[in-house]
Write an enzyme that holds these catalytic residues in place. Structure first.
Site, PDB file in Angstrom:
ATOM      1  N   ALA A 406       0.855  -1.184   0.000  1.00  0.00           N
ATOM      2  CA  ALA A 406       0.000   0.000   0.000  1.00  0.00           C
ATOM      3  C   ALA A 406       0.890   1.232   0.000  1.00  0.00           C
ATOM      4  O   ALA A 406       2.075   1.161   0.326  1.00  0.00           O
ATOM      5  CB  ALA A 406      -0.917   0.001   1.217  1.00  0.00           C
ATOM      6  N   GLU A 442      -1.572   3.072   6.689  1.00  0.00           N
ATOM      7  CA  GLU A 442      -1.502   4.106   5.657  1.00  0.00           C
ATOM      8  C   GLU A 442      -2.231   5.378   6.085  1.00  0.00           C
ATOM      9  O   GLU A 442      -1.802   6.488   5.765  1.00  0.00           O
ATOM     10  CB  GLU A 442      -2.052   3.582   4.335  1.00  0.00           C
ATOM     11  CG  GLU A 442      -1.387   2.308   3.831  1.00  0.00           C
ATOM     12  CD  GLU A 442       0.127   2.422   3.747  1.00  0.00           C
ATOM     13  OE1 GLU A 442       0.802   1.407   3.972  1.00  0.00           O
ATOM     14  OE2 GLU A 442       0.643   3.523   3.465  1.00  0.00           O
TER      15      GLU A 442
END
Length: 852
Positions: A406, A442
């Protein structure tokens, strides 16, 4: 979230490698060259370009009568999964006339000429000079210099057309520090420069204009004022971008990946993290039917119809990000995507944030859990660190062909689908926990990585180690069991990072030099970096750590900083000197802490002597969390106390103890070290701790050591009687544990994995190890079969049945424990009757389950 280092060679087994349309067809020569080049890559990424490596490469190149003009379709994908081209020495740049040839010829290794495709005939001595001249450059942290000019503001326009995309960039250039010209990065194999203007005037290449050499575009300082506008237009071909770095096409979607150095494959720019600029406007234009979704960083400020192209309807969207960011956080996406939508209102400011997670239309039904995870992450960061989200929109896009787990692009995260999609039919509990963790990781980067970023790539652990620590704490809270999360994290640390520290790629969390930055997206930078952050918390306490975080953001919001800046904020906020602790940033390898004990009954004093060994020339500052248990009663007589081990050897005294005690050392795994005791009867001590320790991690650790000893004794054919009794006692205690934390109970009953056991052996016999581990599990299962079966049936009844899977910590723990119990029951299968019972039991659970 990162994969392992690999070296890929396309169609190597066929002896055919595509190189810019040509094919090398001599299988033997190709294999030899590939082998030499792989050796070249490995050598230069670990210990520099050696004379021996150079010689092997020269000999392999000398076998080619037609050298390629770029890389031999080889790419080096580092542990982060971020790829960049690693070309062979650019022999094609030698300028001299020659006739190109399309096949190999037999070439002598003397001074016979070497014919180069598109190049010239050269002697091998010339080849040697070229190879030596193009050896990789080692970059040192101590060589850092600020940019003489920086970009303060950016406007961009992406005109996406079939087979090519035009990128127009307007950069506001201002003086920064020191003297020098403006140097912009731009990879020659990705960008085709179409035009360049400075302050409204077209620039020409050459004297009085710009220079374009290799991967750098230079504007003389004499042409720049206090504020200059530089406009460049380039052509890129995303469809041919197989590096997945920069702008590339994934299936029917256009996407970008810019960390660590991908932005230079999109436009000319000072592509380093210390240039933080405001991207005022990013306009994306594309075919409306094929790419109805156009996404960028920040907030969407405008959208509408654009001029048609070849009769096809087109549209555009304009995005603006008000916060300064480095180029590695830039992102755009264009595709035909479905989505799920949500909203979140921040506290205390009351900002209403639009949340949307995109994927291919077929996968939209698997996005709901990711959305719930995002909402949990936003609330947790507010509650734990007082950090609110700062934009009106937060988007996530799931991409199949994404070369990382990610990426935290500001306001537009891009994920590999494996870390977003979750469906009961295909996702396990571990998958759900992983999705929640990565979504959180994230999101948490928005402050620890985006609002405050790293000055240079040597400081990578500043953002990644800190954010891994934050996502670990988040997951521990979501699981409602920090002990379980700690067990999982330490298991992973020992399996991967300790092995890395013990191998040839051992490096500190902040390296002093690198040849390719991609090589440092490692377990050391991430996982050990998180352990260093955890040690701050252990030393300063929860309140002290929060004070340090608050000061860190107060001082550095909107800046690119170093690990030293973080350390200073922690120390200054708490009035402590952390200069010795700073040695963790520059020390590679896994330290060892040894302990010895003594009890003086007359003085009622217990002495604990700690010593340390490490690769540091001076002692490290190691926080060692210790508790003391009365040897007679098993009661905890001294609660957890953090001892500051700051010398090679220190003795700590504990007064007022009526009886001898047993120390529980390194509670919660308070430092990433190997612990060695000096007890004459370690198994007895482990059994005592497994029965009485109040620290969940150390209680589990003691049981694992007993299991390990028993398995090794069984493998070696030694007497196991005493150890087996200890193991039976520990297992029975775990089986009868009265706790709502089913996961910790499952872990307490589970023997170490074969990979974990193998780490303890100098010579591994996989067959013997597998058999010994299986024999121990079978012995436990036969001893406690009726109790295990009763617990299994009790859990099965408590869990009930239903159509929907429950994903709370209790339900996941129940399934984890029931699976552990089933594993033991199914080891009893020596007779046909036992095999029938085991298979029937397993099949019944499979058929009655409503989730993977």
């Amino acid at each position: 979230k990162r994969g392992k280092s690999t070296v890929h060679a396309k169609k190597a087994s066929e002896g055919k490698v595509s190189v810019l349309g040509s094919k090398i067809q001599d299988s033997a020569a190709m294999k030899f060259t590939q082998s030499a080049y792989i050796f070249f890559l490995l050598s230069t990424t670990t210990s520099g370009f050696t004379r021996n490596t150079s010689g092997i490469l020269r000999r392999s190149v000398a076998r080619l009568s037609s050298a390629p003009s770029s890389s031999l379709a080889l790419s080096h994908s580092a542990s982060a999964g971020k790829r960049r081209s690693l070309p062979l020495p650019a022999l094609h740049r030698m300028q001299c006339p020659a006739q190109p040839t399309n096949r190999f010829q037999s070439v002598s290794t003397t001074n016979a000429p070497l014919s180069l495709r598109g190049g010239c005939a050269m002697s091998t001595s010339t080849v040697e000079e070229v190879v030596e001249a193009t050896a990789p450059t080692e970059i040192f942290r101590s060589d850092y210099k600020p940019l003489p000019y920086k970009v303060s503001n950016v406007s961009m326009n992406f005109d996406i057309q079939p087979g090519k995309t035009y990128v127009t960039s307007t950069l506001t250039i201002v003086p920064n520090e020191g003297d020098g010209d403006l140097v912009l990065d731009g990879e020659a194999d990705a960008l085709k420069l179409l035009s360049i203007e400075l302050d409204g005037k077209e620039l020409a290449e050459g004297p009085g204009g710009y220079t374009l050499e290799g991967d750098e575009l230079t504007i003389p300082a004499s042409l720049l004022g206090e504020e200059s506008k530089l406009v460049t237009k380039v052509e890129v071909v995303p469809e041919d971008n197989t590096q997945l770095s920069g702008l590339y096409k994934s299936g029917s979607m256009y996407c970008t990946q810019c960390e660590a150095m991908g932005f230079r494959r999109i436009t000319f720019y000072p592509d380093r993290p210390d240039n933080m600029a405001i991207f005022d406007s990013v306009r994306i234009e594309a075919n409306k039917e094929d790419y109805p979704v156009l996404l960028g960083n920040g907030n969407k400020v405008e959208s509408g119809a654009a001029d048609s192209l070849d009769g096809a309807e087109r549209h555009y969207a304009v995005w603006s990000d008000p916060y300064p960011k480095p180029s590695y956080l830039f992102c755009i996406v264009a595709g035909n995507l479905g989505s799920v939508k949500g909203s979140y209102t921040t506290v205390p400011s009351g900002r209403k944030v639009h949340l949307e997670i995109f994927s291919e239309h077929d996968n939209v039904g698997k996005l709901d859990f990711a959305m719930r995870s995002l909402e949990k992450s936003m609330k947790w960061d507010e509650d734990t660190f007082g950090l609110e989200y700062d934009l009106d929109i937060y988007n996530i896009v799931a991409v199949n062909d994404f070369n990382m787990g990610a990426m935290e692009n500001k306001g537009l995260n891009v994920f590999n689908t494996a870390y977003v999609l979750a469906d009961p039919k295909s996702a396990t509990d571990v998958d759900y926990e992983r999705v929640e963790s990565v979504i959180g990781h994230e999101y948490f980067h928005n402050w620890t990585g985006n609002r405050v970023t790293c000055r240079d790539w040597f400081q990578l652990t500043l953002k990644e180690g800190l954010t891994v620590y934050r996502d670990q704490e988040f997951s521990g809270d979501m699981m409602n069991s920090h002990a379980v999360k700690r067990i999982e994290d330490v298991n992973a640390l020992r399996a991967r990072q300790f092995a890395e520290d013990a191998g040839p790629m051992s490096h500190p969390i902040r390296p002093n030099s690198y040849i390719s930055m991609d090589n440092f997206y490692t377990s050391t930078v991430y996982s050990k970096g998180a352990e260093v952050i955890r040690m701050y918390r252990t030393l300063l306490g929860n309140d002290g750590f929060r004070k340090g975080m608050d000061l860190y953001f107060e001082r550095h919001d909107g800046s690119a900083v170093t690990c030293d800046d973080f350390l200073s904020a922690m120390g200054d906020a708490n009035g402590v000197d952390l200069s010795q602790f700073a040695r963790w940033y520059s020390t590679n390898g896994t330290p060892t802490v040894k302990y010895d004990t003594k009890y003086d009954a007359e003085k009622k004093t217990f002495y604990l002597t700690l010593s340390q060994e490490s690769n540091s020339e001076e002692p490290l500052h190691i926080p060692v969390a210790v508790g003391l248990l009365d040897k007679s009663s098993g009661e905890e007589v001294v609660a957890t106390k953090v001892l500051d081990l700051k010398e090679k050897e220190q003795t700590f005294e504990f007064d007022g103890l009526d009886n001898d005690v047993l120390p529980s050392v390194l509670r919660g795994f308070s430092a990433p070290v190997k612990l060695v005791g000096s007890s004459e009867d370690e198994e007895k001590d482990w059994a005592f701790l497994a029965a009485n320790d109040s620290d969940g991690f150390n209680r589990w650790e003691a049981g694992q050591k007993l299991y390990t000893n028993l398995i090794f004794q069984t493998m070696r054919g030694e007497d196991t009687g005493k150890t087996l009794d200890y193991v039976f006692d520990a297992f029975q205690r775990a089986l009868s544990m009265e706790s709502s934390d089913y996961s910790i109970q499952a872990y307490a009953m589970s023997v170490p994995s074969e990979s974990t056991l193998a780490e303890e052996l100098e010579v591994v016999d996989p067959i013997a190890l597998h058999k010994a581990r299986g024999d121990v599990r079978k012995a436990i299962a036969r001893k406690f079969y009726s109790e295990i079966k009763a617990k299994y049936d009790e859990l099965t009844e408590a869990m009930g049945s239903g159509e929907d899977i429950k994903l709370d910590a209790t339900s996941i723990g129940q399934r984890r424990l029931r699976n552990a119990l089933l594993g033991y029951l199914c080891t009893v299968k020596d007779t046909p009757e036992e095999r029938d019972v085991a298979s029937e039991l397993a099949m019944k659970q499979f058929e009655s389950s409503f989730g993977m």
